[in-house]
Design a protein around this motif. Structure first.
Motif, PDB file in Angstrom:
ATOM      1  N   GLY A  11     -23.512   5.663 109.712  1.00 24.30           N
ATOM      2  CA  GLY A  11     -22.879   4.627 110.542  1.00 24.30           C
ATOM      3  C   GLY A  11     -21.468   4.387 110.053  1.00 24.30           C
ATOM      4  N   SER A  12     -20.597   3.893 110.954  1.00 26.63           N
ATOM      5  CA  SER A  12     -19.229   3.616 110.495  1.00 26.63           C
ATOM      6  C   SER A  12     -19.213   2.400 109.579  1.00 26.63           C
ATOM      7  N   GLN A  13     -20.281   1.604 109.634  1.00 26.33           N
ATOM      8  CA  GLN A  13     -20.371   0.468 108.708  1.00 26.33           C
ATOM      9  C   GLN A  13     -20.329   0.968 107.262  1.00 26.33           C
ATOM     10  N   TYR A  54     -13.891  -8.352 113.333  1.00 32.64           N
ATOM     11  CA  TYR A  54     -15.290  -7.891 113.295  1.00 32.64           C
ATOM     12  C   TYR A  54     -15.990  -8.500 112.074  1.00 32.64           C
ATOM     13  N   VAL A  76      -9.272  -3.071 114.667  1.00 34.06           N
ATOM     14  CA  VAL A  76     -10.063  -2.427 115.726  1.00 34.06           C
ATOM     15  C   VAL A  76      -9.145  -2.452 116.953  1.00 34.06           C
ATOM     16  N   ASN A 123     -13.918  -5.675 118.757  1.00 35.89           N
ATOM     17  CA  ASN A 123     -15.009  -6.592 118.512  1.00 35.89           C
ATOM     18  C   ASN A 123     -14.432  -7.685 117.627  1.00 35.89           C
ATOM     19  N   ASP A 129     -10.559   1.290 112.991  1.00 35.58           N
ATOM     20  CA  ASP A 129     -11.998   1.384 113.280  1.00 35.58           C
ATOM     21  C   ASP A 129     -12.156   1.512 114.796  1.00 35.58           C
ATOM     22  N   PRO A 136     -15.125   2.362 117.153  1.00 37.03           N
ATOM     23  CA  PRO A 136     -16.448   2.740 117.678  1.00 37.03           C
ATOM     24  C   PRO A 136     -16.549   2.669 119.202  1.00 37.03           C
ATOM     25  N   TYR A 137     -15.561   2.015 119.852  1.00 33.04           N
ATOM     26  CA  TYR A 137     -15.687   1.724 121.290  1.00 33.04           C
ATOM     27  C   TYR A 137     -14.746   2.531 122.179  1.00 33.04           C
ATOM     28  N   SER A 183     -17.840   6.640 115.378  1.00 31.89           N
ATOM     29  CA  SER A 183     -19.277   6.351 115.353  1.00 31.89           C
ATOM     30  C   SER A 183     -19.945   6.929 116.590  1.00 31.89           C
ATOM     31  N   SER A 220     -22.759   5.468 117.441  1.00 32.18           N
ATOM     32  CA  SER A 220     -23.665   4.358 117.774  1.00 32.18           C
ATOM     33  C   SER A 220     -23.542   3.907 119.222  1.00 32.18           C
ATOM     34  N   LYS A 221     -22.329   3.780 119.725  1.00 28.81           N
ATOM     35  CA  LYS A 221     -22.162   3.183 121.054  1.00 28.81           C
ATOM     36  C   LYS A 221     -22.177   4.236 122.161  1.00 28.81           C
ATOM     37  N   ARG A 260     -27.720   6.222 113.139  1.00 24.23           N
ATOM     38  CA  ARG A 260     -26.863   5.841 112.014  1.00 24.23           C
ATOM     39  C   ARG A 260     -25.883   6.966 111.661  1.00 24.23           C
TER      40      ARG A 260
HETATM   41  C1  LIG Z   1     -15.833  -2.812 115.033  1.00 30.13           C
HETATM   42  C2  LIG Z   1     -17.096  -2.233 114.524  1.00 30.13           C
HETATM   43  N1  LIG Z   1     -17.059  -1.415 113.468  1.00 30.13           N
HETATM   44  C3  LIG Z   1     -18.174  -0.863 112.980  1.00 30.13           C
HETATM   45  C4  LIG Z   1     -19.413  -1.130 113.526  1.00 30.13           C
HETATM   46  C5  LIG Z   1     -20.613  -0.500 112.894  1.00 30.13           C
HETATM   47  O1  LIG Z   1     -21.098   0.523 113.689  1.00 30.13           O
HETATM   48  P1  LIG Z   1     -22.086   1.652 113.177  1.00 30.13           P
HETATM   49  O2  LIG Z   1     -23.330   1.495 113.972  1.00 30.13           O
HETATM   50  O3  LIG Z   1     -21.371   2.937 113.407  1.00 30.13           O
HETATM   51  O4  LIG Z   1     -22.334   1.420 111.709  1.00 30.13           O
HETATM   52  C6  LIG Z   1     -19.501  -1.980 114.615  1.00 30.13           C
HETATM   53  C7  LIG Z   1     -20.820  -2.295 115.197  1.00 30.13           C
HETATM   54  O5  LIG Z   1     -21.006  -3.174 115.983  1.00 30.13           O
HETATM   55  C8  LIG Z   1     -18.310  -2.551 115.136  1.00 30.13           C
HETATM   56  O6  LIG Z   1     -18.315  -3.392 116.174  1.00 30.13           O
END
Ligand SMILES: Cc1ncc(COP(=O)(O)O)c(C=O)c1O
Length: 400
Positions: free
Chosen positions: A110-112, A136, A180, A185, A213, A215-216, A244, A246-247, A254
């Motif tokens: 995950g990018s987290q 975020y 971001v 976010n 960052d 992800p969107y 990421s 994820s979205k 992950r």
């Molecule tokens: C701005 C931002 N960075 C990172 C993440 C984490 O995403 P990931 O599921 O890739 O860990 C999110 C998830 O909501 C996010 O909104």
């Protein structure tokens, strides 16, 4: 001898680390826990729509990997990531205007995780991190846990103000600026190219890492794609780009990545070895097999999410009190609203949740002075009909 005297002495265990004591969980987590009830229309979570997961393609990819490469898929792998996935991600990044070699990328859980690795690699306790306001939430948590001082840089509807950034860099001597820039976010806003270029110029002149960052970015419903800061003059050697799946594919996989200059990337890889050795091999190999079809999938997701955004925009005027304002994001998952001055969205949340609908209050997203009249709405998880019903309930909960 009394019973009390006979009891063995028990010394207290040592305390938590200061960094763990100092960072609380989200203050709204408790209230939002009740939103797991099925009758609640939940605009609070940042959840991709589960019915749009490409479950057939993902299942086929996992079956294929387990049938044809089980020894590799179930084995330990390199920390940097599976070569097939890195190559496919590098090709996607290059095709979007940022020439990237597979070796430029570190696959992350995950990018987290990329944020955590960067914090480990870059931050000493007491170092300063600059952020957008609002920011975020889980990034604030990462920087807080690293013992960093988090300072918000003033901005406007286009994002961080370049002159304010230059002032903040001279005053605070920060290590990094976290942004971001696309469909942010929590606000959903996108930083236009000239603003990106101005921030890149400040980072080049003043000496600063930028963490971009994104992800969107692929979830665009209208308007033109804006270039990554990482691709702008002056920013190339000091910008870390986070991506990421994820979205656009599924958050449960992950899978994320970071693209960083060699020395920083190597430090992140060492940090990752200490955290989890590597991201699950099976997931990486399966995702790599899905990447060819990802553009077509994202196209379908964008069409549906765009309709959902429009459904929310259509219902907001009747749902929010007179004098409220909100933006019209060109993509992403979130919309940001500000109610009139006298409203406190944190205090109002329990009443709203009683109506079986939920939002996230805006205040916790601020590293600087919170604006208690703000709130975040996620518009992608429900159908247009559910969104319309949720907004009617929101209107009732807010006293309309
Ligand atoms: C701005 C931002 N960075 C990172 C993440 C984490 O995403 P990931 O599921 O890739 O860990 C999110 C998830 O909501 C996010 O909104």
């Amino acid at each position: 001898m009394t019973v009390a005297e006979a009891a063995p002495t028990r010394a207290p265990v040592p305390p938590l680390a200061a960094r763990a004591r100092g960072v609380g969980g989200s203050p709204v987590r408790e209230i939002l826990a009740v939103t797991a009830r099925p009758e609640v229309i939940n605009f609070a979570g940042g959840l991709p729509a589960p019915e749009l997961f490409d479950r057939d393609a993902i299942a086929a990819a996992f079956r294929d990997v387990l049938a044809n490469a089980p020894a590799q898929a179930l084995q330990y792998s390199t920390t940097e990531g599976e070569p097939t996935l890195r190559a496919a991600l590098a090709a996607r990044t290059t095709a979007r205007g940022l020439p990237t070699d597979p070796d430029d990328l570190l696959v992350t859980t995950g990018s987290q995780q990329a944020l955590s690795l960067l914090a480990t690699a870059l931050l000493e306790p007491g170092d300063t991190v600059l952020v957008e306001d609002p920011c975020y939430l889980a990034a604030l948590q990462v920087f807080g846990l690293a013992g960093a001082r988090v300072v918000a840089v003033p901005g406007d509807a286009d994002g961080v103000d370049p002159a304010a950034l230059a002032d903040a860099v001279r005053r605070e001597r920060p290590k990094l600026l976290y942004l971001v820039p696309t469909f942010q976010n929590p606000t959903g806003r996108t930083m236009p190219t000239p603003r990106r270029a101005a921030l890149a110029a400040v980072a080049a002149r003043e000496g600063l890492w930028i963490v971009e960052d994104d992800p969107y970015g692929e979830l665009r419903y209208d308007g033109e794609r804006v270039p990554w800061i990482a691709s702008l003059p002056g920013a190339e050697d000091r910008t870390v780009l986070l991506g990421s799946l994820s979205k656009v594919m599924a958050p449960g996989l992950r899978l994320g990545w970071l693209r960083a200059p060699a020395a920083l990337r190597r430090a992140c890889a060492v940090a990752k070895q200490a955290v989890d050795l590597h991201t699950p091999t099976l997931n990486q190999l399966a995702a790599a097999r899905c990447l060819d079809a990802l553009d077509a999938h994202v196209e379908r997701v964008r069409a549906v999410y765009g309709e959902r955004r429009d459904a929310m925009l259509a219902g907001l005027p009747a749902a929010l009190p007179a004098g409220s304002r909100w933006n019209r994001p060109e993509g992403g998952m979130f919309l940001w609203a500000r109610l009139p001055e006298s409203y406190d969205t944190l205090a109002l949340l329990p009443r709203v949740v009683e109506q079986n609908v939920a939002y996230v209050p805006g205040a916790p997203f601020y590293a600087g002075d919170p604006d208690p009249a703000t709130l975040r709405l996620c518009f992608v998880t429900q159908t247009p009909e559910e969104i319309a019903e949720g907004l009617r309930r929101l209107g009732r909960g807010l006293g309309g």
